[in-house]
Design an enzyme around this catalytic site. Sequence first.
Site, PDB file in Angstrom:
ATOM      1  N   ASP A 438      48.978  17.831 -21.704  1.00 33.11           N
ATOM      2  CA  ASP A 438      49.787  18.692 -20.861  1.00 33.11           C
ATOM      3  C   ASP A 438      49.780  18.213 -19.413  1.00 33.11           C
ATOM      4  O   ASP A 438      48.772  17.720 -18.908  1.00 33.11           O
ATOM      5  CB  ASP A 438      49.223  20.116 -20.937  1.00 33.11           C
ATOM      6  CG  ASP A 438      50.038  21.123 -20.165  1.00 33.11           C
ATOM      7  OD1 ASP A 438      51.204  21.325 -20.524  1.00 33.11           O
ATOM      8  OD2 ASP A 438      49.510  21.702 -19.202  1.00 33.11           O
ATOM      9  N   GLU A 491      53.163  14.728 -21.927  1.00 34.81           N
ATOM     10  CA  GLU A 491      54.202  15.542 -21.311  1.00 34.81           C
ATOM     11  C   GLU A 491      54.301  15.061 -19.862  1.00 34.81           C
ATOM     12  O   GLU A 491      53.575  15.521 -18.993  1.00 34.81           O
ATOM     13  CB  GLU A 491      53.856  17.032 -21.352  1.00 34.81           C
ATOM     14  CG  GLU A 491      54.993  17.895 -20.829  1.00 34.81           C
ATOM     15  CD  GLU A 491      54.528  19.154 -20.109  1.00 34.81           C
ATOM     16  OE1 GLU A 491      55.387  20.003 -19.798  1.00 34.81           O
ATOM     17  OE2 GLU A 491      53.331  19.289 -19.812  1.00 34.81           O
TER      18      GLU A 491
END
Length: 756
Positions: A438, A491
């Site tokens: 993330d 990401e």
Amino acid sequence: MTLQKDASPSGAKPSREEAAPTYPAGLLHGISERDIQRICSVEHSDPHSVLGGHPAVIDGVDGVVIRAFHPDASAASLRLDGSLFAMTGWANSGLFWIWLPGRQLPLRYSVNFAFADGSHWEVDTPYRFMPTLGPQDLHYASEGKHYRLYEKLGAHEMEFEGTKGTAFAVWAPNARRVSVVGDFNRWDGRLFPMRSMGSSGIWELFIPGIGQGELYKYEIKTNDGHLRIKTDPMAFFMELRPGTAARVWNIENYEWRDQEWMENRAKKDVFASPVNIYEVHLGSWLRIPDQGHRWATYREIAEPLVEHMKQYGFTHVELMPVMEHPFDGSWGYQVTGYYAPTSRFGTPDDFKYFVDYLHQRGIGVILDWVPAHFPRDDFSLRQFDGTALYEHADPRRGEHQDWGTLIFNYGRNEVRNFLVGNALFWLDKYHVDGLRVDAVASLLYLDYSRKDGEWLPNEYGGNENLEAIKFLQEFNAMVYGTFPGCFTIAEESTAWPGVTTPTYLGGLGFGFKWDMGWMHDTLQYFSKDPIHRSFHHNDLTFSMMYAYSENFVLPLSHDEVVHGKGSLLRKMPGDHWQKRANLRLLFGYMYTHPGKKLLMAGSELATWNEWHHESALERELLQYPFHREISDYVKDLGRLYVSDSALWAWDHRPKGFSWIDCNDNSNSVLSYIRRGPDGYLVCVMNFTPVVRHGYRIGVPELTTYREILNSDAKAYGGSDVGNGGFVEALPGHQHGYSQFLELTLPPLGCLILKRA
């Protein structure tokens, strides 16, 4: 000499006029007066050197001196060989000792403490055991290269030196004292102080009789004298929020049955395989309505999730963070238990069952992983030993202003080891297949979401976070070097080069990168009324300009269907019919575009409502025709994707895609070919509600083509405009080919054709 006993039950301190205490020879044997003071004030860094049994020669006689400490005890006895022997107390300090002439170590004994109220507490003392960590463990931990540190730090139930108990170990280099506290000692930090393992900063203690399920924390006395009660950073299990204690758990007891999956995974080339990811938040995928809308457990979710995914052709589930977190509304992205699957849905063994069940039925498991930041909750990593240990001390490096969280100090060996080891832990102990990292952009840039003056440049004056880059490279190198067949996904929302370039070529080393540009441009294009789309044609074609610069995943993720953004269906323009047609077209475009796929749970049902973490998958929508029709379309699209290698085998190779015509902006039509080792598919997209009759596209062969999918079919809720199932190629030059198809393009339709 005056003794300071700040841990005495009364809290009283002797006056300056008191006489210096006298120390019996047996009490002092082998130790100093200073050692006794530090034991009684509970500040000795090596309590084992004083407490427990020690060989001694007193008056020329060999024997053993045993010392024990409980600051509230009025008397103590030693239980040895079934008999009780009175111990001698010293100066009402809670320190007791006994001389056993003629005895030799090791001895198995316990201490029975007596209290003024007549109660007793008998304990098998932790101070008769050697360290559970060796010098090699400490050396590699200090270097940041102990990649299986999770097998040493934390709480490990074991049999040690013939005694069953739990070994505790924690890194707190700046602490004055660390103790293990729990129900087993009434959460009293004076009773089980740990042993410092020197310059490593690790503290260690083996406590006999402590086992599965016991709650515990660490009480840390900082250098400025304050007490901090902390959860174990390497806890394997934690109590259900709002509780924050760790729980002793043996994670080696589960018997895996996914050997076939694991063997095949190691041989598999994931880049040349179908990867169709179903993104799931476990807390909102399945609830139990007749039991107060409670969460389903890991075991309860496994079977219906597999059945659902199989219907839609999903190959992997990506779980939004399952690591323990205190706040439901963070969706798991503010982690406080990096090594613990959340207790919301069951035990660590239950989560292993979940992964095992999916593997046995051919479904891979990807976890969202959050090494970019951690929350400020005081029971967790923040100021762990009274100093900025896991985070940067300088807020210009150590605070994430957008999220109100703290940023890891990636330049510190032990912190890097904690994170890299954590990634490997999930792949090792839980058989996880991939990690989606993330917020990678926030790691890479020192000025991420900061104004001038709010950040510190690197040593060369740039905004690149060199320490974080080194960490990401180390993480990826270890994942791919240690667990063949596993993969990582970034990401990453910027144009940082080489995200999926191998580390040995200077890249970050990820396997895949989310194509945030494709997602943004595509959703922006689809949000526009079709009459305006001809002016934005390049929003769709631009993605192929950079498609092979990285190994991409095309995400339609939770971030796009939350916080007022609306569901995918609501994003579509037009009336209800056009919204549904647009959504089918969006899915057809995604599934035929180069790149692996990701779809957030609920999108396959064409929900009107955006996702919410306290809701559940709206299965009841399938009773309504138009939801059921779109659901059937996604099922057929998913099954086609998995079965035809042209849609995935050469995703990351230019030979897997070629335009037929990318320039027909006036009609808002795209046509292209997807290729694989077993053949090719012809894909045509009409992004307007206008039916196009006699639309010509060039094709590679003068043969019959079969219409294998038409998003406008009546079965999917469309108007049933198409080509009757088959189309004959005609001779004639078109788009660089010597033959062409003359098609009827359905409104807002996706056609996929294959050589018959």
